[in-house]
Scaffold this active site. Structure first.
Site, short mmCIF file in Angstrom:
data_model
loop_
_atom_site.label_atom_id
_atom_site.label_comp_id
_atom_site.label_asym_id
_atom_site.label_seq_id
_atom_site.Cartn_x
_atom_site.Cartn_y
_atom_site.Cartn_z
CG HIS B 34 -0.36 -0.17 2.44
ND1 HIS B 34 0.07 -0.79 3.09
CD2 HIS B 34 -0.39 0.96 3.45
CE1 HIS B 34 0.43 -0.62 4.26
NE2 HIS B 34 0.26 0.39 4.60
CG HIS B 271 -4.49 5.09 0.85
ND1 HIS B 271 -3.62 4.08 1.63
CD2 HIS B 271 -4.79 6.04 1.84
CE1 HIS B 271 -2.90 5.07 2.65
NE2 HIS B 271 -3.94 6.24 2.99
CD GLU B 419 1.88 5.95 29.84
OE1 GLU B 419 0.98 6.11 28.71
OE2 GLU B 419 1.49 6.17 30.87
CG HIS B 482 -0.62 -0.53 38.19
ND1 HIS B 482 -2.19 -0.51 37.69
CD2 HIS B 482 -0.18 0.74 38.39
CE1 HIS B 482 -2.64 0.64 37.54
NE2 HIS B 482 -1.43 1.49 37.76
#
Lengths: 675, 675
Positions: B34, B271, B419, B482
């Site tokens: 592409h 595209h 982040e 976490h």
């Protein structure tokens, strides 16, 4: 400052302070880490739960409840306090005393798989609001599908409380831009605008105009200027939010972090730690709080517990709607109940195609397309799409139209170039708990963009199907930025995630069978498909795919084997070809197809040993990806045909050949190992 | 439609069409994938490169050049055409004919490590614009540090072309919000607003008001309404952008995708694929293009190649500035030249602390803090910070202030809770190529949010230091969202990335020594540090850390070993403790400390065998993380003390104990393996 004492306060203030002091006491007892004290957020949460939210504490999974997401998950005590005060059985005062302790119902961040009443797992910032978009999407879809002009069977709001941290994260921007585009009017987000994040004032890093940004997304935006005390303004804003039905609403509620703690409010210090004994004393004085630790005034508890009766009434009313619906629309009602039951339609998997070696080989992404389109008509709860790669991922359901504002009954979702948002939205759809099976697609390499959401699907038991195409350097010309190398290993390493890389048409059908079944068992599955064509091989099996690995070809007893070739996906054909050549040389070779490590590990030891016998220690894995992790199956005496560097831009077949993915190279490596 | 023929066109139009048809011809020849045809983007790129960009084609690395980033990297042919036309040696017409072929200088997406003149590696959407923020940050910092009232030694712009895809990605939102906050006035982004992405019209998924969003970020926003043809408007907008010095500028340039291709323009079809022979013929007619395939009219080439002389002049002028600077500010000039040379200051590493077992043990993140602060004064090119976890990651440089608008000379960057943006910004700082050593920090688990940027640091040879703390379930109360489990494995799997998990103070110093040196060699290093305290152990070594693994304790010949215990980070102490107990039972045990797999693999075989002798096959790895990948070192006869499930919310020490990270459990597992 002279304040009213507890006894002269309004019951609303007592309730709000109950939330605050339950949190203060729990956090003080637990200490350590960065739990959030909901001093500023308590009023908006109270107004929401007391005046607006429809839920049934005694039946947390009641279908038509409003969904509540605490996107600022570090404030979990806010939610535990609400659950306790409104009468959920899942959180007792003892549980609150065990905040953040081993085995408790009150972990550091809200976990839907631990605590009834929690809808989604939050903590990683931005995920919750994006999940909220998924919850609202699910509601909109089900309403469009099932509601009738005389029956609002599906009709609830999704409320989210989010903070500055959530608003800084890209994932929230992606999801909120999508929500604005889709006009999800029953999504209402309360932005706890307290100007503080862990590093201090948001002035150090976050000075954008958040309201203007949400307006740019097409949201309805409101502002409550005094969120610490002005309950009326909060209620008015929520009313107004509900009145706008064609746009999601963001209510910026300006608050003071640590409100009421005289020395610590409005500081970052309060974000990361407990108040401490002295400051608690001052805060009690300041807010006129005289109850004992972990004690809630009876008036407050009585008031909050009215939620139980309200909830029973809500459910009863809805049961009436459902019962009328059953009478008037028995077929739709049966389907609705099937959705909620988590059952698949009888015989759903009969449509999955099987193939013989005579069938012209196609790219496995094309078999995926075929499976999706065979399944779509018979599994109407399948809904999803791609992050702007629909015609590369081949994920369009031809039997349905585009999910768009005004056409929510459709099932082809255009997520836009928003992989991370897509991931979190899919998690939200799955955790709506209404039987929908969401799928999200992109190139395999771009799982890197959405890894946090994929991990959360595994952790929070969201039955999502991840459809990943262009699964190796066979991707070709796009080059190393687009070619996965370590990606499969990095995904296999995630606990509770099943990764399947099928070799041909039969294995793709097998993969879909597993993925759909697992979705209903709240387990996510990630499938990796080729861009390039692969042959249908003699020896693959849809049924065996579910076992993760199986003997593809052999003919020798374990103890006489010279070598086991283990292939996955597009490289199984190389193993088959190499085995032919090696057998012609008189070598005793077994070929194992291993589409899924996790499914294989779930088999009993006897089966595993029948496929990879302990006595046969010379093994060669063949996969156009990093060798990382393969030593588990190949040991010190085996090896891997793999690519342990970044790829290159060139036609896919050239890349594969240049990096050693040819029958000849497999044969050569095999001979080295056989010795 | 009647158009001018080639011979009657202005030289500007010829140049623009040269870009377009070079791309058309190259993409037609390469087919597949592409690639983006820069039909609409060519005019803005031409105006930028012809009238504004200061660069020297014959010295692509000339320091003070304007930086150009094609964030919409799938349009790489745009950049190759510009490089060829303006006279870079890195891209010849032959290279363009080899577009997307094996070993060519013109890969599918721009790769800075392949093609001179490419600043950063783009393709994964949104990364380029975020890299651009890093490039602009680097310029702002160096200018603030080195420029004098009479000497603008550092003075260049950063220009970015980005598309709808980039603008949908969260990473671009994060970085652009940061850039707006920082007021990076020399960052100018041209947004190729062509309303088409791969899935079709942006109407299907992306209807937000992008300009308004950038205004909300604090950007200066302009609009060119006719970007296909109105060169004056483009030039005027860039002029205006340059005149606003306290805000970055976004110029929305409305264009038509595939402009000039009569049947395919303004469609998604253009595209993802080449035009095809027939459409090329029509496009040639439509744009009045009569040159042969891959041929550029002489007038166009002559015009574009004036860049060579311009570039030489720019460099000469700057050399004069530099030479005056050397005379007037010899010390600063020497430092500036050291920065550019990539050399570290003499004796920089003398400051790294060493420790003995008598030193009270601290969390390794605290040793990291100590190293950063020992190094900061002597390695002034160290610049970075945390994604809003400064006081948890402990990454503040106490010798410097906050990098903020008006204080760009400072080195503590507050990235906000962004982040992914942080990662891409750090990559941009490193790839500025001016000797700066950027570092970015967050909790280890949140590498998941920024993984695409970490991978790109490894791929694009960006010498970034990733400082990751809270590296295991020892994280504790925050719970499984976490707590990293599979995170270390997933990072070790990335090619070219060095992961180091040091065990104590000495190993942290060793890790920093490696990280700083590697940064200067354009290699990223990721370090994982504990939240919790660890003892300083007798047997660790700063020097040996650089070897990745070493014998921590032994006393036995390889052939007599009963077991090798391999520990990393906070679990090395468990190995040491277990070895004591096992030795007391008469077992012959070696302990190997293995802070870094990658550094160990880079040693010669003799060294590797001296640490992990082939004859000693009974091995037990001990690491509070997934076992995934460890079988490479432990084989079929060994095992792992590991955690292969998600963690739990509880105090860190409880989590570690409950999941088996205790001396007793290591001893028990060891005994099982020894048999």
């Amino acid at each position: 400052m002279v304040v009213a004492t507890q006894s002269t306060k309004s019951v609303e203030e007592l309730c709000i302070n109950s939330i605050r002091f339950l949190a203060i006491d729990a956090i003080e007892k637990a200490s350590s880490g960065h739990p959030g004290l909901p001093m500023g957020a308590a009023p908006m949460a109270f107004v929401l739960w007391d005046q607006f939210m429809r839920f049934n504490p005694k039946n947390p999974k009641w279908f038509n409840r409003d969904r509540f997401v605490l996107s600022a998950g570090h404030g979990s005590m806010l939610q535990y306090a609400l659950l306790y005060l409104t009468g959920y059985d899942s959180v007792s005062i003892e549980d609150i005393k065990q905040f953040r302790q081993w085995g408790s119902a009150t972990p550091g961040h809200p976990e839907n798989f631990v605590t009834a009443g929690i809808e989604v797992t939050t903590g990683p910032l931005g995920q919750g609001i994006a999940n909220g978009v998924g919850l609202a999407l699910a509601e909109a879809h089900l309403a469009a599908k099932f509601n009738k002009s005389d029956a609002k069977l599906v009709d609830h709001y999704t409320y989210v409380i989010l903070g500055d941290g959530c608003n800084m994260e890209g994932v929230s921007g992606e999801a909120c831009s999508f929500a604005g585009h889709q006009g999800l009017g029953k999504l209402i987000a309360l932005y706890d605008d307290n100007h503080i994040s862990i590093d201090g004032s948001t002035d150090v890093a976050f000075t954008e105009d958040v309201s203007q940004r949400f307006e740019a997304y097409g949201w309805h935006v409101l502002h409550v200027e005094e969120g610490n005390t002005d309950l009326e303004a909060i209620a008015k804003a929520i009313e107004e939010a509900k009145s706008v039905t064609d746009k999601p609403t963001m209510i910026k509620v300006t608050t003071t972090i640590g409100y009421g703690a005289p020395n610590k409010q409005n500081t970052a210090g309060i974000h990361g730690s407990a108040l401490g004994e002295d400051e608690i004393k001052l805060t009690r004085e300041n807010l006129g709080w005289t109850s004992e630790t972990f004690e809630v005034p009876e008036d407050a508890l009585n008031h909050m517990r009215k939620a139980i009766e309200r909830g029973a009434n809500y459910e009863q009313e809805w049961n009436k709607v459902l019962s009328d619906y059953k009478s008037n629309y028995p077929e739709a009602a049966a389907e609705f109940e099937r959705y909620l039951s988590g059952r698949l339609p009888d015989g759903w998997d009969k449509e999955l195609p099987t193939h013989t070696p005579e069938d012209k080989g196609l790219a496995t992404r094309k078999y995926s397309q075929a499976c999706l389109n065979k399944l779509a008509p018979v599994v109407p709860e399948l809904i999803g799409g791609s992050a702007d790669l629909t015609h590369s991922n081949l994920t369009e359901l031809k039997c349905s139209g585009e999910f768009q504002k005004g056409a929510y009954e459709n099932r082809n979702v255009h997520f836009g170039v928003r992989e991370h948002g897509m991931g979190a939205i899919c998690n939200g759809i799955a955790l709506h708990g209404s039987g929908l099976i969401p799928y999200g697609a992109t190139f395999l390499i771009f799982t890197d963009y959405m890894r946090a959401a994929i991990r959360l699907s595994a952790l929070s038991e969201a039955g999502v199907i991840w459809v990943m195409t262009h699964d190796s350097i066979g991707q070709g010309e796009d080059g190393p930025t687009h070619q996965p190398i370590e990606t499969l290993a990095s995904l296999r390493a995630i606990p509770n995630l099943t990764v399947i890389r099928p070799a041909d048409g039969n294995e793709v059908s097998g993969a879909y069978k597993v993925a759909i079944e697992q979705a209903k068992q709240n387990k996510p599955t990630l499938m990796a498909f080729t861009r390039q064509g692969v042959p249908n091989l003699d020896g693959t099996s849809m049924e065996d795919t579910a076992k993760g690995a199986y003997v593809f070809s052999c003919g020798f007893a374990p103890e006489e084997l010279d070598l086991i070739l283990i292939g996955t996906g597009s490289e199984l054909q190389l193993c088959a070809g190499a085995a032919e050549k090696l057998k012609a040389e008189g070598k005793k070779v077994r070929v194992v197809s291993m589409p899924s490590w996790e499914l294989f590990e779930a088999q009993d030891e006897a089966y595993r040993d029948s496929v990879l016998p302990k006595v046969a220690r010379k093994r060669l894995s063949v996969e156009a990806a990093a060798s990382f992790g393969w030593q588990k199956y190949t040991g010190f005496e085996g090896g891997s045909v793999s690519i342990d560097r970044f790829g290159s831009s060139a036609p896919g077949a050239v890349c594969l050949e240049k990096y050693g993915f040819s029958v000849d190279n497999v044969v050569a490596k095999a001979q080295e190992i056989i010795g």
